[in-house]
Design an enzyme around this catalytic site. Structure first.
Site, mmCIF file in Angstrom:
data_model
loop_
_atom_site.group_PDB
_atom_site.id
_atom_site.type_symbol
_atom_site.label_atom_id
_atom_site.label_comp_id
_atom_site.label_asym_id
_atom_site.label_seq_id
_atom_site.Cartn_x
_atom_site.Cartn_y
_atom_site.Cartn_z
ATOM 1 N N LYS A 1 1.009 -1.259 -0.020
ATOM 2 C CA LYS A 1 -0.100 -0.101 0.081
ATOM 3 C C LYS A 1 0.939 1.229 0.051
ATOM 4 C CE LYS A 1 -4.403 -0.160 2.313
ATOM 5 N NZ LYS A 1 -5.114 -0.328 3.533
HETATM 6 C C1 E4P Z 1 -8.457 0.738 2.949
HETATM 7 O O1 E4P Z 1 -7.601 -0.171 2.752
HETATM 8 C C2 E4P Z 1 -8.219 1.358 4.188
HETATM 9 O O2 E4P Z 1 -7.602 0.630 5.331
HETATM 10 C C3 E4P Z 1 -9.649 1.560 4.951
HETATM 11 O O3 E4P Z 1 -10.748 1.141 4.122
HETATM 12 C C4 E4P Z 1 -9.722 2.858 5.499
HETATM 13 O O4 E4P Z 1 -10.864 3.091 6.265
HETATM 14 P P1 E4P Z 1 -11.327 4.023 7.281
HETATM 15 O O5 E4P Z 1 -11.787 5.359 6.576
HETATM 16 O O6 E4P Z 1 -12.655 3.478 8.028
HETATM 17 O O7 E4P Z 1 -10.173 4.371 8.272
#
Ligand code: E4P
Length: 219
Positions: free
Chosen positions: A87
């Site tokens: 990521k």
């Molecule tokens: C995606 O890969 C992220 O980890 C995640 O969806 C972030 O979501 P949030 O806005 O609930 O932290």
């Protein structure tokens, strides 16, 4: 639309895997911290345990801010498990890192995407998948789902092979609308996955069938 679990909680991943509907997992530093996973060695150990439970891609996030650091981390993460998606944030330094890592054939989940232009840049740099964050846009009064629709439409229009993963999902309607928008993947919290299976009429129907069966003699 495939479903990934957005968690670093092993119990949730184990239970999700038993349902047979989860094909991957996404983690991030906040999700790791929530489980008390601190430091690179513990993150790696947790990710390796997750990979023992799920065959599909596991997204693991870098924490460097500069391209050189992201590239070094990405190359390291790529060795942790059989199916890593590194990521990388949708920043200028992130796009530099994506283009280098993609040339090494490392799979990239371009995270923290909040605009169509970031999705265009990521696709050109070589992102395997782009993650528009729906809930966080909704939180600031912008239509998060519109971003998913726009990216899907634009990628189709231009024959772009980068996948679209609906992320930052807060509730079951987000899942339904992401599927309708043509997202390839939705990454969802475990609570939302459980809610997707629920309907009061299903519960009432099961209960009524059993009552009628018992009345008629049972067994
Ligand atoms: C995606 O890969 C992220 O980890 C995640 O969806 C972030 O979501 P949030 O806005 O609930 O932290």
């Amino acid at each position: 639309m495939k479903l990934f679990l957005d968690t670093a909680n092993l119990e949730e991943i184990r239970e999700g895997a038993e349902l047979g509907v989860v094909t991957g997992v996404t983690t991030n530093p906040s999700l790791a911290a929530k489980e008390g996973i601190g430091g690179r060695d513990r993150y790696r150990a947790a990710v390796q345990e997750i990979a023992d439970l799920i065959d599909g891609p596991i997204s693991v996030e870098v924490v460097s801010l500069d391209a050189a650091g992201m590239i070094a981390e990405g190359r390291d993460i790529a060795e942790w498990i059989p199916n890593p998606w590194v990521k990388i944030p949708s920043t200028t330094e992130g796009f530099k890192a994506i283009s280098v890592l993609a040339r090494d054939d490392i799979k990239i989940n371009q995270t923290l995407c909040f605009s169509v232009n970031q999705a265009i840049l990521g696709a050109q740099a070589g992102s395997t998948v782009v993650s528009p964050f729906i809930g966080r846009l909704d939180d600031i009064g912008q239509a998060g789902m519109s971003l998913v629709e726009d990216i899907v439409a634009l990628y189709r229009q231009h024959g772009i092979s980068t996948l679209v993963m609906a992320a930052s999902i807060r509730h079951t309607l987000h899942c339904t609308l992401a599927a309708r928008a043509g997202a390839d993947i939705a990454t969802i919290p475990y609570g939302v996955l459980k809610q997707m299976a629920q309907h009061p009429l299903t519960d009432a129907g099961v209960s009524r069938f059993l009552q009628d069966w018992e009345k008629a003699g049972g067994a």
